[in-house]
Design a protein around this motif. Sequence first.
Motif, short mmCIF file in Angstrom:
data_model
loop_
_atom_site.label_atom_id
_atom_site.label_comp_id
_atom_site.label_asym_id
_atom_site.label_seq_id
_atom_site.Cartn_x
_atom_site.Cartn_y
_atom_site.Cartn_z
N THR A 93 47.35 48.58 35.05
CA THR A 93 46.10 48.93 34.37
C THR A 93 45.90 48.06 33.14
OG1 THR A 93 46.36 51.22 35.09
CG2 THR A 93 44.81 50.82 33.30
N ALA A 94 46.96 47.87 32.35
CA ALA A 94 46.87 47.02 31.17
C ALA A 94 46.51 45.59 31.56
CB ALA A 94 48.18 47.06 30.40
N ALA A 95 47.11 45.09 32.64
CA ALA A 95 46.83 43.73 33.10
C ALA A 95 45.38 43.59 33.53
CB ALA A 95 47.77 43.36 34.25
N ALA A 96 44.84 44.59 34.22
CA ALA A 96 43.45 44.54 34.67
C ALA A 96 42.49 44.49 33.47
CB ALA A 96 43.14 45.73 35.56
N LEU A 97 42.75 45.33 32.48
CA LEU A 97 41.92 45.33 31.27
C LEU A 97 42.03 44.00 30.53
CD1 LEU A 97 42.71 48.93 29.99
CD2 LEU A 97 40.53 48.14 30.92
N PHE A 98 43.24 43.48 30.47
CA PHE A 98 43.46 42.20 29.80
C PHE A 98 42.68 41.08 30.49
CE2 PHE A 98 46.15 38.33 29.30
CZ PHE A 98 46.00 38.17 27.93
N LEU A 99 42.64 41.10 31.81
CA LEU A 99 41.92 40.06 32.56
C LEU A 99 40.41 40.18 32.38
CD1 LEU A 99 44.01 39.91 35.85
CD2 LEU A 99 43.99 38.27 33.95
N VAL A 100 39.90 41.39 32.26
CA VAL A 100 38.47 41.56 31.96
C VAL A 100 38.16 40.92 30.61
CG1 VAL A 100 36.66 43.23 31.44
CG2 VAL A 100 38.20 43.63 33.36
N ARG A 101 39.03 41.19 29.64
CA ARG A 101 38.85 40.60 28.32
C ARG A 101 38.88 39.07 28.38
NH1 ARG A 101 42.55 37.82 24.24
NH2 ARG A 101 41.40 38.10 22.29
N GLU A 102 39.83 38.51 29.14
CA GLU A 102 39.97 37.06 29.22
C GLU A 102 38.80 36.40 29.94
OE1 GLU A 102 42.56 35.17 27.74
OE2 GLU A 102 42.64 37.12 26.76
N SER A 103 38.07 37.15 30.76
CA SER A 103 36.90 36.61 31.45
C SER A 103 35.71 36.42 30.51
CB SER A 103 36.49 37.55 32.59
OG SER A 103 37.52 37.66 33.55
N LEU A 104 35.78 37.04 29.34
CA LEU A 104 34.67 36.98 28.39
C LEU A 104 35.02 36.28 27.08
CD1 LEU A 104 33.43 40.67 28.78
CD2 LEU A 104 32.31 38.63 29.71
N VAL A 105 36.29 36.39 26.65
CA VAL A 105 36.64 36.02 25.28
C VAL A 105 36.45 34.54 24.98
CG1 VAL A 105 39.09 35.60 25.76
CG2 VAL A 105 38.38 36.38 23.49
N GLU A 106 36.56 33.66 25.98
CA GLU A 106 36.48 32.23 25.73
C GLU A 106 35.08 31.65 25.92
OE1 GLU A 106 39.33 29.57 25.22
OE2 GLU A 106 39.55 31.38 24.02
#
Length: 397
Positions: A303-316
């Motif tokens: 679950t943490a990894a999935a949330l982290f990947l959503v964040r990484e899809s937007l943060v850059e």
Amino acid sequence: MKDRRILYFTTFLRAFATGVLGVLLGLYLARLNLSVATLGIVLSMGLLGAVGAALLVTMMGDRLGRRRVLVGLALLNAAGTGGLALVSGAGALVALAFFGMVNGMGRDRGAALIVEQAILPATANDTERTRVYAWYNVVQDFGHALGGLAAAAPTLMRMAFHIEELDSLRVMVLICSALSLVAGMAYLRLSANVEVIEPPHWPQISPASRRILTRISQLFALDSVAGGFLGSALLAYFFFERFGVSEAAVATLFFVARLANALSHLGAAWLATRIGLVKTMVFTHIPSSLVLATVPFAPDFLTAAALFLVRESLVEMDVPTRQSYVMAMVQPEERTFASGVTHLVRLAGWAVGPVMAGAAMTGLTLAAPLVVGATLKVSYDLLLWQAFRHLSPREEK
């Protein structure tokens, strides 16, 4: 085009090494029996060394010669990174990290970027500029992604060759050193077109550009302090400690995250042509920070990894747009100085962040840096929107 291809190649090499160190450097230093607080100091000293190099490049890079500066930076980084694999004392590690400008943050934000990004606009016209920066960042994040994946190599080495964990980590550090040497040789092939003809003895900048740089640099400083709380080495450490996963699992996660970053740059260039650079920066960055703040509350690693990947899809998505915006708002002869100033404040903030993050992890909770970092980033976005929503680059007018 030749110079642009060389810069794409060198940024890939540097990003690959940074991706490896972003995942493994924290673990390597921990295996040398350093405390979390000392680990944070080593990371911060590496960034402080990068700040010093960035200051030199900003004030004297054009006069010293852009190609000469890039070669020198690559050689220093190779020596410092290689030295980390050969010593174990805290004092020596701190010194090598500083003089080698060793970056354990997982993202390439060193002094070489100042020069490379000052060169790139001359290889494109105004309408192509954001796209050129987008592809530059795609190559960079692809390097980050492969570097993050390569961080699983120590696990494979131990399985295949039955070597000690610390030795397997040292091998990867030495490989990162060798990549800096290759980049240094590639810089020697840059043409004379990358240089500034008759650069001034001291950087000259117009009052209008100075006002813009002062305002935007203050905001970038806030964002970079937040980023210092969220460097890859500390995030990797969080996943290791919070969920007890292996470095191979974290390496895979960071590989996918960097791929998401790379794809988002192309999306940012497309979006910027429709809603503008400032809107793209702000309206993609705020959601990424809000998602990040939920990661510490995830019940398990998946679950943490999935949330982290959503964040990484937007943060850059704000990265190529931010770079393009700064270069568009200053004159061509001011670009090295503008690139240097904005990178300098970011590096300074990054250097401060890990020390505070390490202290917060020790004195408060393991998840404290994620919550604090996300809060600071949202504050930055709101202030950026307020200050620059009415200032558009020439192509948007």
